[in-house]
Design a protein around this motif. Structure first.
Motif, PDB file in Angstrom:
ATOM      1  N   LEU A 251     -47.348 -58.056  -6.409  1.00  0.00           N
ATOM      2  CA  LEU A 251     -47.075 -57.432  -7.699  1.00  0.00           C
ATOM      3  C   LEU A 251     -46.861 -58.514  -8.757  1.00  0.00           C
ATOM      4  O   LEU A 251     -46.438 -59.629  -8.454  1.00  0.00           O
ATOM      5  CB  LEU A 251     -45.832 -56.534  -7.614  1.00  0.00           C
ATOM      6  N   ARG A 252     -47.109 -58.151 -10.025  1.00  0.00           N
ATOM      7  CA  ARG A 252     -46.909 -59.127 -11.098  1.00  0.00           C
ATOM      8  C   ARG A 252     -46.170 -58.471 -12.261  1.00  0.00           C
ATOM      9  O   ARG A 252     -46.216 -57.261 -12.456  1.00  0.00           O
ATOM     10  CB  ARG A 252     -48.232 -59.698 -11.581  1.00  0.00           C
ATOM     11  N   GLY A 253     -45.491 -59.315 -13.044  1.00  0.00           N
ATOM     12  CA  GLY A 253     -44.843 -58.877 -14.266  1.00  0.00           C
ATOM     13  C   GLY A 253     -43.908 -57.703 -14.064  1.00  0.00           C
ATOM     14  O   GLY A 253     -43.165 -57.629 -13.086  1.00  0.00           O
ATOM     15  N   GLU A 254     -43.974 -56.762 -15.017  1.00  0.00           N
ATOM     16  CA  GLU A 254     -43.057 -55.626 -14.982  1.00  0.00           C
ATOM     17  C   GLU A 254     -43.430 -54.581 -13.938  1.00  0.00           C
ATOM     18  O   GLU A 254     -42.721 -53.576 -13.784  1.00  0.00           O
ATOM     19  CB  GLU A 254     -42.976 -55.000 -16.374  1.00  0.00           C
ATOM     20  N   ASP A 255     -44.522 -54.800 -13.209  1.00  0.00           N
ATOM     21  CA  ASP A 255     -44.803 -53.939 -12.047  1.00  0.00           C
ATOM     22  C   ASP A 255     -43.784 -54.192 -10.937  1.00  0.00           C
ATOM     23  O   ASP A 255     -43.584 -53.337 -10.071  1.00  0.00           O
ATOM     24  CB  ASP A 255     -46.209 -54.202 -11.515  1.00  0.00           C
ATOM     25  N   ILE A 256     -43.158 -55.350 -10.952  1.00  0.00           N
ATOM     26  CA  ILE A 256     -42.096 -55.659  -9.982  1.00  0.00           C
ATOM     27  C   ILE A 256     -40.839 -54.916 -10.423  1.00  0.00           C
ATOM     28  O   ILE A 256     -40.440 -55.026 -11.593  1.00  0.00           O
ATOM     29  CB  ILE A 256     -41.815 -57.173  -9.926  1.00  0.00           C
ATOM     30  N   PRO A 257     -40.181 -54.146  -9.553  1.00  0.00           N
ATOM     31  CA  PRO A 257     -38.956 -53.442  -9.951  1.00  0.00           C
ATOM     32  C   PRO A 257     -37.931 -54.410 -10.546  1.00  0.00           C
ATOM     33  O   PRO A 257     -37.781 -55.539 -10.064  1.00  0.00           O
ATOM     34  CB  PRO A 257     -38.457 -52.842  -8.633  1.00  0.00           C
ATOM     35  N   ILE A 258     -37.241 -53.977 -11.585  1.00  0.00           N
ATOM     36  CA  ILE A 258     -36.329 -54.884 -12.274  1.00  0.00           C
ATOM     37  C   ILE A 258     -35.224 -55.380 -11.348  1.00  0.00           C
ATOM     38  O   ILE A 258     -34.783 -56.529 -11.457  1.00  0.00           O
ATOM     39  CB  ILE A 258     -35.735 -54.215 -13.539  1.00  0.00           C
ATOM     40  N   GLY A 259     -34.787 -54.551 -10.406  1.00  0.00           N
ATOM     41  CA  GLY A 259     -33.774 -55.004  -9.457  1.00  0.00           C
ATOM     42  C   GLY A 259     -34.269 -56.150  -8.592  1.00  0.00           C
ATOM     43  O   GLY A 259     -33.530 -57.099  -8.302  1.00  0.00           O
ATOM     44  N   ALA A 260     -35.541 -56.066  -8.182  1.00  0.00           N
ATOM     45  CA  ALA A 260     -36.131 -57.140  -7.377  1.00  0.00           C
ATOM     46  C   ALA A 260     -36.270 -58.415  -8.199  1.00  0.00           C
ATOM     47  O   ALA A 260     -36.077 -59.522  -7.694  1.00  0.00           O
ATOM     48  CB  ALA A 260     -37.491 -56.701  -6.839  1.00  0.00           C
ATOM     49  N   ARG A 261     -36.599 -58.270  -9.494  1.00  0.00           N
ATOM     50  CA  ARG A 261     -36.701 -59.447 -10.363  1.00  0.00           C
ATOM     51  C   ARG A 261     -35.346 -60.137 -10.514  1.00  0.00           C
ATOM     52  O   ARG A 261     -35.250 -61.367 -10.537  1.00  0.00           O
ATOM     53  CB  ARG A 261     -37.237 -59.041 -11.743  1.00  0.00           C
ATOM     54  N   ILE A 262     -34.284 -59.339 -10.616  1.00  0.00           N
ATOM     55  CA  ILE A 262     -32.935 -59.900 -10.745  1.00  0.00           C
ATOM     56  C   ILE A 262     -32.524 -60.602  -9.461  1.00  0.00           C
ATOM     57  O   ILE A 262     -32.043 -61.741  -9.478  1.00  0.00           O
ATOM     58  CB  ILE A 262     -31.944 -58.778 -11.107  1.00  0.00           C
ATOM     59  N   VAL A 263     -32.721 -59.939  -8.337  1.00  0.00           N
ATOM     60  CA  VAL A 263     -32.330 -60.542  -7.054  1.00  0.00           C
ATOM     61  C   VAL A 263     -33.127 -61.814  -6.795  1.00  0.00           C
ATOM     62  O   VAL A 263     -32.587 -62.798  -6.269  1.00  0.00           O
ATOM     63  CB  VAL A 263     -32.514 -59.518  -5.910  1.00  0.00           C
ATOM     64  N   ALA A 264     -34.396 -61.847  -7.168  1.00  0.00           N
ATOM     65  CA  ALA A 264     -35.224 -63.046  -6.965  1.00  0.00           C
ATOM     66  C   ALA A 264     -34.634 -64.251  -7.693  1.00  0.00           C
ATOM     67  O   ALA A 264     -34.592 -65.372  -7.159  1.00  0.00           O
ATOM     68  CB  ALA A 264     -36.646 -62.785  -7.443  1.00  0.00           C
ATOM     69  N   ILE A 265     -34.146 -64.048  -8.908  1.00  0.00           N
ATOM     70  CA  ILE A 265     -33.585 -65.149  -9.693  1.00  0.00           C
ATOM     71  C   ILE A 265     -32.291 -65.658  -9.070  1.00  0.00           C
ATOM     72  O   ILE A 265     -32.124 -66.859  -8.842  1.00  0.00           O
ATOM     73  CB  ILE A 265     -33.347 -64.699 -11.150  1.00  0.00           C
ATOM     74  N   VAL A 266     -31.373 -64.746  -8.787  1.00  0.00           N
ATOM     75  CA  VAL A 266     -30.074 -65.204  -8.282  1.00  0.00           C
ATOM     76  C   VAL A 266     -30.183 -65.721  -6.848  1.00  0.00           C
ATOM     77  O   VAL A 266     -29.430 -66.615  -6.440  1.00  0.00           O
ATOM     78  CB  VAL A 266     -29.007 -64.091  -8.396  1.00  0.00           C
ATOM     79  N   ASP A 267     -31.144 -65.201  -6.077  1.00  0.00           N
ATOM     80  CA  ASP A 267     -31.373 -65.704  -4.724  1.00  0.00           C
ATOM     81  C   ASP A 267     -31.835 -67.161  -4.775  1.00  0.00           C
ATOM     82  O   ASP A 267     -31.350 -68.015  -4.017  1.00  0.00           O
ATOM     83  CB  ASP A 267     -32.419 -64.831  -4.027  1.00  0.00           C
TER      84      ASP A 267
END
Length: 332
Positions: A251-267
């Motif tokens: 997936l790319r951009g905003e197709d990625i769920p926002i929760g997954a985008r947040i967890v990816a950063i803090v992980d």
């Protein structure tokens, strides 16, 4: 009131030794000599923890444990199985039926005391949580216990994810799902070989592909739970990248769920800031440099900018250490 501990063993000498140790530690011991008696004592005595021998007449420890864990009313009672020295088959079967911990005979008293405190601390926590939160907590601990290098990682990730979600002005429902997603994001690593997780050198391609299965495995594990529709996508997609080069679905951009985008950063941030088997902590300056280098490529640029502002403004709060939390629990 002292914790009530059920000792289940058909050997009277071992029962007596364990009872004396428990009494010295100011616990209240209860005893059973076989599996059927143990199940009856659980119903009538409601123990806080069970020390369960593997090999017994009438009903062995594996079947007792399976029945306890299959029963919603007793599933959250910690079960520590007593096994022979280096008996890997017993431990494997114990894991399959849901055992929470293992102790090897002959039992070392100092180790027994430490394990009892640890399991009873978990029991106190689960007693304070509702049914769903209890299951989440127990699953998260099972993952974290597989890798000594990630001690506290799930607690920090859940907290950091929640803080970033709040800073992004997400609604309360989303914030809760993201907090749980942070806690459970790596639950699929239950299926990963410990030797691979703790390998101190570079992984082979085959090993890396094995690890890459954990987001899909994690989503599958939580699928039967009531929060799966909100949390499952966070777990499945937390290794997707903003430019579409991630996994498992690209997936790319905003197709990625926002929760997954947040967890990816803090992980990524927490991984950089902590020691791992293959390297030491990178330190804050290098971690921030690497995060900025991945802006718009690995991570959502707007969320990344917001997270970095939290850090630089001193607003990202690290959750309490385990020692601090243990002191708090003793006061409850």
């Amino acid at each position: 009131m002292s914790a009530k501990i059920l000792v289940v063993d058909d050997d009277p000498a071992i029962r007596d030794i364990l009872v004396r140790i428990l009494q010295r530690e100011n616990y209240t011991p209860i005893t059973a000599t076989n599996g059927l008696e143990a199940l009856d004592k659980v119903v009538h005595e409601s123990p806080d923890l069970i020390l369960l021998d593997v090999t017994m007449p009438i009903l062995d420890g594996f079947e007792v444990c399976r029945r306890l864990k299959d029963n919603e009313r007793t599933a959250l009672i910690p079960v520590t199985m007593l096994t022979g020295l280096d008996d890997r088959e017993h431990r494997r079967r114990g894991v399959e039926v849901g055992a929470d911990d293992f102790l090897t005979k002959p039992i070392e008293q100092s180790l027994l005391r430490a394990r009892l405190r640890s399991q009873l601390r978990i029991k106190r926590l689960t007693d304070q949580l509702d049914r769903t939160e209890s299951v989440i907590f127990m699953l998260a601990l099972a993952v974290e216990a597989k890798d000594a290098y990630t001690e506290g990682h799930l607690r920090r990730l859940s907290s950091y994810s929640e803080q970033l979600a709040l800073a992004a002005n997400l609604d309360q429902h989303q914030v809760k799902a993201i907090r749980l997603g942070g806690l459970l994001h790596d639950i699929g690593k239950i299926s990963i070989d410990d030797a691979i997780l703790g390998k101190p050198s570079q992984l082979t391609e085959e090993e890396y592909n094995h690890i890459k299965r954990h987001p899909e495995e994690g989503a599958r594990i939580v699928a039967p739970m009531r929060f799966a529709s909100e949390v499952g996508p966070i777990i499945r997609h937390h290794h997707e990248r903003w430019d579409g080069s991630g996994y498992p679905d690209g997936l790319r951009g905003e197709d990625i769920p926002i929760g997954a985008r947040i967890v990816a950063i803090v992980d990524a941030y927490d991984a950089m800031m902590t020691d791992r088997p293959y390297r030491k902590s990178l330190g804050l300056e290098e971690a921030l440099r690497r995060l900025r280098a991945g802006r718009g490529r690995e991570w959502d640029p707007d969320l990344l900018d917001l997270f970095i502002r939290l850090i630089e403004d001193g607003r990202l709060i690290e959750p309490e250490s385990e020692d601090s939390r243990s002191r708090l629990e003793r006061q409850l």
